[in-house]
Motif scaffolding. Sequence first.
Motif, PDB file in Angstrom:
ATOM      1  N   ALA A 102       0.832  -1.203   0.000  1.00  0.00           N
ATOM      2  CA  ALA A 102       0.000   0.000   0.000  1.00  0.00           C
ATOM      3  C   ALA A 102       0.864   1.249   0.000  1.00  0.00           C
ATOM      4  O   ALA A 102       0.611   2.216  -0.729  1.00  0.00           O
ATOM      5  N   ALA A 103       1.923   1.238   0.822  1.00  0.00           N
ATOM      6  CA  ALA A 103       2.827   2.387   0.878  1.00  0.00           C
ATOM      7  C   ALA A 103       3.577   2.537  -0.444  1.00  0.00           C
ATOM      8  O   ALA A 103       3.772   3.655  -0.931  1.00  0.00           O
ATOM      9  N   PHE A 104       3.999   1.415  -1.022  1.00  0.00           N
ATOM     10  CA  PHE A 104       4.709   1.437  -2.298  1.00  0.00           C
ATOM     11  C   PHE A 104       3.805   2.010  -3.387  1.00  0.00           C
ATOM     12  O   PHE A 104       4.225   2.867  -4.173  1.00  0.00           O
ATOM     13  N   ALA A 105       2.551   1.568  -3.437  1.00  0.00           N
ATOM     14  CA  ALA A 105       1.600   2.073  -4.431  1.00  0.00           C
ATOM     15  C   ALA A 105       1.366   3.570  -4.248  1.00  0.00           C
ATOM     16  O   ALA A 105       1.199   4.308  -5.227  1.00  0.00           O
ATOM     17  N   GLY A 106       1.362   4.016  -3.005  1.00  0.00           N
ATOM     18  CA  GLY A 106       1.195   5.443  -2.745  1.00  0.00           C
ATOM     19  C   GLY A 106       2.353   6.256  -3.275  1.00  0.00           C
ATOM     20  O   GLY A 106       2.157   7.330  -3.856  1.00  0.00           O
ATOM     21  N   ARG A 107       3.574   5.750  -3.096  1.00  0.00           N
ATOM     22  CA  ARG A 107       4.747   6.466  -3.612  1.00  0.00           C
ATOM     23  C   ARG A 107       4.753   6.481  -5.141  1.00  0.00           C
ATOM     24  O   ARG A 107       5.207   7.451  -5.754  1.00  0.00           O
ATOM     25  N   MET A 108       4.243   5.428  -5.755  1.00  0.00           N
ATOM     26  CA  MET A 108       4.183   5.367  -7.222  1.00  0.00           C
ATOM     27  C   MET A 108       3.309   6.471  -7.804  1.00  0.00           C
ATOM     28  O   MET A 108       3.542   6.942  -8.920  1.00  0.00           O
ATOM     29  N   MET A 109       2.299   6.907  -7.050  1.00  0.00           N
ATOM     30  CA  MET A 109       1.380   7.932  -7.538  1.00  0.00           C
ATOM     31  C   MET A 109       2.070   9.273  -7.751  1.00  0.00           C
ATOM     32  O   MET A 109       1.540  10.144  -8.456  1.00  0.00           O
ATOM     33  N   LEU A 110       3.236   9.469  -7.140  1.00  0.00           N
ATOM     34  CA  LEU A 110       3.954  10.734  -7.252  1.00  0.00           C
ATOM     35  C   LEU A 110       4.830  10.792  -8.503  1.00  0.00           C
ATOM     36  O   LEU A 110       5.449  11.823  -8.776  1.00  0.00           O
ATOM     37  N   ARG A 111       4.893   9.712  -9.250  1.00  0.00           N
ATOM     38  CA  ARG A 111       5.783   9.624 -10.408  1.00  0.00           C
ATOM     39  C   ARG A 111       5.003   9.695 -11.712  1.00  0.00           C
ATOM     40  O   ARG A 111       3.786   9.477 -11.739  1.00  0.00           O
ATOM     41  N   PRO A 112       5.684   9.981 -12.840  1.00  0.00           N
ATOM     42  CA  PRO A 112       5.021   9.886 -14.136  1.00  0.00           C
ATOM     43  C   PRO A 112       4.741   8.427 -14.464  1.00  0.00           C
ATOM     44  O   PRO A 112       5.266   7.515 -13.796  1.00  0.00           O
ATOM     45  N   ILE A 113       3.930   8.173 -15.487  1.00  0.00           N
ATOM     46  CA  ILE A 113       3.647   6.785 -15.882  1.00  0.00           C
ATOM     47  C   ILE A 113       4.934   6.070 -16.244  1.00  0.00           C
ATOM     48  O   ILE A 113       5.216   4.974 -15.775  1.00  0.00           O
TER      49      ILE A 113
END
Length: 342
Positions: A45-56
């Motif tokens: 869940a934390a990893f997925a949250g950090r991914m949201m801050l990046r471009p595709i």
Amino acid sequence: MSVVSAIIGTAERVPLPDVVIRAAIQRLCSRTATRLSALGAADDAAFAGRMMLRPISEDADAASGRLDEVPASFFAQVLGPNRKYSCCFYKTDATTLQEAEEEALRQTVEHAGLADGQTVLELGCGWGSLSLWMARQFPHAKVTAVSASQAQRAYVEEEARRRGLLNLRVVTADMNVFAPEGQFDRIVSVETFEQMMNWRKLMTRLRAWLAPDGRVFMHVVSHRSGSHLFDRANREDWIAQHVFTGGLMPSHHLVRQFGDIFVIEKEWCWSGTHYQHTANDWLANFDTHRDAIEASLRKVYGEETALWMRRWRWFLLATSGLFGYADGTEWGVSHYRMKAAE
């Protein structure tokens, strides 16, 4: 400097026996597996949250450039006859690379629920193994294949023309801005999501591109419990520095963090031994065609050809070692067929 880092540094400069390289890879895998074994759903869940801050897709231009600079002839010598640049499936130890390619393609078609007459979008078509297979097997389907590489697009287009496949269209695009026209009955992706950083943003777009009652099929390499990035800042993460920059290794369960977008209808797991066997067959091809490969790479790397020959062997040995670790139980391949969440 650690032992692993020292071995990697030495191998960059001079050839080392495979037994030494494999031992270093085993040690690196053991250390990584220990770290990941403690991770679970909360970490995903934390990893997925950090991914949201990046471009595709990060470093899209650099990734495309790395693909374009390696001659197509190199992959013709190393890969199997279908040029499947992804995990193959070995029914037995006697299965040939070509048979393993075709079995993996057959299972992909089955797991994705493909049928003639569908509109199909393939994200990241590589050298066209799946897109050409789909176009041939389903002559009334309309297949659109997307690649970040001009060299790959040109090759797949030429193969489609040579085989008389009029139902296959290939486009070159950056996934950050890609926007296809219309909707698709099936969206398929084979070892492309590992290069995509913002899964939520991409999946939201996929849902908009999906026809009513359509399905998304994803094939990704995965770890049994933990997700991690390939960190170029880590001097010991050789693959991140030279091969797989701007990418990630998802856990088998990471996709469940996006259940509000897609619901898993069915899933499958392949043992990592299938990728181990694939990489070993690629390595055997590499060594068999070494002179031709060296001549091909020299056109690109010039005086650094010997270095890059070692790096490519490192990549194949690392792939074999990673997926063969713990008899294929730690890292493997995950298949998911998904439908839009209601």
